[in-house]
Design a protein around this motif. Structure first.
Motif, short mmCIF file in Angstrom:
data_model
loop_
_atom_site.label_atom_id
_atom_site.label_comp_id
_atom_site.label_asym_id
_atom_site.label_seq_id
_atom_site.Cartn_x
_atom_site.Cartn_y
_atom_site.Cartn_z
N ASP A 160 0.78 -1.36 -0.07
CA ASP A 160 0.11 0.01 0.03
C ASP A 160 1.06 1.16 -0.11
OD1 ASP A 160 0.96 0.03 2.64
OD2 ASP A 160 -0.78 0.27 3.50
N GLY A 161 2.28 1.04 0.21
CA GLY A 161 3.03 2.13 -0.20
C GLY A 161 3.49 2.73 1.30
N TYR A 162 3.23 2.24 2.33
CA TYR A 162 3.40 2.65 3.72
C TYR A 162 3.88 1.33 4.31
CZ TYR A 162 0.47 6.72 2.63
OH TYR A 162 -0.01 7.76 2.00
N ILE A 163 4.87 1.72 5.23
CA ILE A 163 5.48 0.81 6.03
C ILE A 163 4.88 1.08 7.71
CG2 ILE A 163 7.61 -0.19 7.26
CD1 ILE A 163 7.30 -0.54 3.86
N THR A 164 4.19 0.14 8.19
CA THR A 164 3.69 0.08 9.44
C THR A 164 4.74 -0.19 10.57
OG1 THR A 164 2.76 -1.71 9.61
CG2 THR A 164 1.41 -0.06 8.54
N THR A 165 4.64 0.15 11.82
CA THR A 165 5.43 -0.28 12.67
C THR A 165 5.23 -1.85 13.01
OG1 THR A 165 5.09 1.72 14.19
CG2 THR A 165 5.83 -0.31 15.27
N LEU A 181 12.76 3.20 14.86
CA LEU A 181 13.06 3.55 13.40
C LEU A 181 11.88 4.58 13.05
CD1 LEU A 181 14.53 0.47 12.26
CD2 LEU A 181 15.53 2.46 12.51
N VAL A 182 10.54 4.48 13.19
CA VAL A 182 9.44 4.90 12.67
C VAL A 182 9.59 6.41 13.31
CG1 VAL A 182 6.91 5.32 12.85
CG2 VAL A 182 8.02 3.10 12.31
N LEU A 198 7.38 -3.19 10.21
CA LEU A 198 8.76 -3.28 10.26
C LEU A 198 9.27 -3.94 11.43
CD1 LEU A 198 11.17 -1.52 9.41
CD2 LEU A 198 10.57 0.26 10.93
N LYS A 199 8.54 -4.39 12.43
CA LYS A 199 8.72 -5.16 13.57
C LYS A 199 8.92 -6.69 13.07
CE LYS A 199 6.55 -7.59 17.64
NZ LYS A 199 5.41 -7.46 18.61
N ALA A 200 7.90 -7.13 12.16
CA ALA A 200 7.94 -8.52 11.70
C ALA A 200 9.15 -8.64 10.88
CB ALA A 200 6.47 -8.82 10.77
N TRP A 201 9.52 -7.67 9.99
CA TRP A 201 10.89 -7.82 9.28
C TRP A 201 12.04 -7.98 10.10
CZ3 TRP A 201 12.79 -8.42 4.66
CH2 TRP A 201 14.19 -8.22 4.28
N ASP A 237 2.60 10.62 10.80
CA ASP A 237 1.31 9.66 10.52
C ASP A 237 1.61 8.64 11.10
OD1 ASP A 237 3.05 8.85 8.76
OD2 ASP A 237 1.50 8.73 7.02
N GLN A 238 2.57 8.25 11.83
CA GLN A 238 3.06 6.86 12.40
C GLN A 238 3.17 5.78 11.65
OE1 GLN A 238 0.30 5.97 15.71
NE2 GLN A 238 0.95 7.90 16.69
N MET A 239 3.32 6.33 10.13
CA MET A 239 3.83 5.05 9.23
C MET A 239 5.10 6.01 8.62
SD MET A 239 0.17 3.65 7.74
CE MET A 239 -0.46 5.40 7.34
N LEU A 240 5.48 5.09 7.68
CA LEU A 240 6.81 5.50 6.82
C LEU A 240 6.69 5.23 5.32
CD1 LEU A 240 10.03 4.23 8.82
CD2 LEU A 240 8.68 6.40 8.88
N THR A 241 6.86 6.08 4.41
CA THR A 241 6.68 5.88 3.22
C THR A 241 8.33 5.70 2.59
OG1 THR A 241 7.29 8.15 2.52
CG2 THR A 241 5.16 7.33 2.64
#
Length: 320
Positions: free
Chosen positions: A85-90, A277-278, A93-96, A286-290
């Motif tokens: 969706d173009g956004y990296i959520t916490t 990191l976020v 990122l945690k799962a990665w 917005d608590q997400m990263l592009t």
């Protein structure tokens, strides 16, 4: 250790089962290295690099130019964005980070995969695993005359089958790589934790009453054969059992207490690092990263020759 190796080791050691151990056994499942490093962003982003990439891959990035690092980082971001969706959520990122930190288990599975995938269909059925691991025993039981050998096989086979079925999430009795990884390394997967607890109970519960009493707890760590005084650390462990293991003070541990013992609820380092990191890269809050926000702050996520100059690193690694 993979289960085939475990079975072989168990049988090879059967003759020495009564030997006095020289090492203290530790059943507690420890966190990976992520929780054992200092996090000092004021002096270095090394912790962030190793959390995000893993130690070996972080060294690879240290050899790249900034342009190469950013290019590879962009490819990694695409992989982290699971729903595209173009956004990296916490959570993404945690799962990665969690996957990176347990990469060694996936590498272990890759090394043994062909030993078990006998029909080369990129899945390992229970029958394939049973044949590869227990086939010789099942075909030649008369060659395993000693009671200890017979007991080891008869005990391990149904236990492996139970674990395999628990790892087989879709119930087709054929494990893909993720399912087989959780089978070989159940301690690394949340849905397998109950199986780890049950197997620990079965290992230690010699009187088979469904609990672990103090003597069984100690016997799992130390074989007291010579009748002499117990080592000082045994006295400490008895106190640990009474004060911290036996939570309800009934003189024994049930499965919940065993879980509390071997899987302590430590600080979630992966979640904390993902939030960090976020927070540090989220320009619009917005608590997400592009991808753009990550690349703008690329040197926090990955290194390069520009951020790690002077190091002589010549080891080559495949890209993530």
């Amino acid at each position: 250790m993979d289960l085939l190796g475990f079975v072989c080791a168990a049988l090879l050691c059967a003759a020495a089962v009564h030997a006095k151990p020289t090492l203290r056994k530790d059943r507690v499942i420890h966190d990976q290295d992520l929780g054992r490093q200092a996090h000092e962003d004021n002096t270095s982003f090394q912790y962030d690099h190793e959390a995000f990439l893993g130690k070996e891959e972080a060294r690879t990035f240290d050899q790249l130019t900034p342009e190469e690092s950013k290019d590879r980082l962009g490819n990694i971001v695409d992989r982290i964005d699971g729903d595209a969706d173009g956004y990296i959520t916490t959570d993404e990122l945690k799962a990665w980070i969690k996957r990176v930190q347990k990469r060694y288990v996936y590498e272990n599975v890759a090394k043994v995969w062909t030993d078990y995938d006998l029909n080369k269909d990129n899945k390992i059925s229970w029958d394939e695993y049973k044949q590869a691991t227990y086939g010789y025993y099942l075909s030649n039981p008369e060659e395993f005359d000693e009671a200890t050998e017979q007991f080891s096989f008869k005990k391990m086979l149904p236990r492996d089958e139970r674990r395999f079925k628990r790892a087989d999430l879709d119930g087709d009795l054929a494990a893909d790589r993720e399912e087989f990884t959780s089978f070989l390394h159940p301690e690394e997967f949340e849905h397998m934790r109950d199986t780890v607890v049950l197997e620990t109970l079965e290992d230690i519960d010699k009187n088979e009453d469904g609990h672990v009493d103090e003597d069984e707890y100690i016997a799992d760590m130390f074989a007291h054969e010579d009748g002499g005084p117990e080592p000082d650390w045994i006295k400490t462990e008895r106190e640990q059992f009474s004060d911290f293991r036996d939570l309800n003070k009934d003189g024994k541990m049930d499965q919940d207490e065993i879980r509390h013992w071997i899987m302590p609820q430590d600080y979630d380092h992966a979640k904390a690092e993902a939030r960090h990191l976020v927070y540090e890269s989220d320009q619009d809050k917005d608590q997400m990263l592009t991808k753009e926000e990550i690349l703008e702050n690329w040197n926090m996520f990955v290194g390069s020759q520009a951020t790690n100059y002077g190091e002589d690193l010549t080891k080559n690694h495949d890209e993530l």
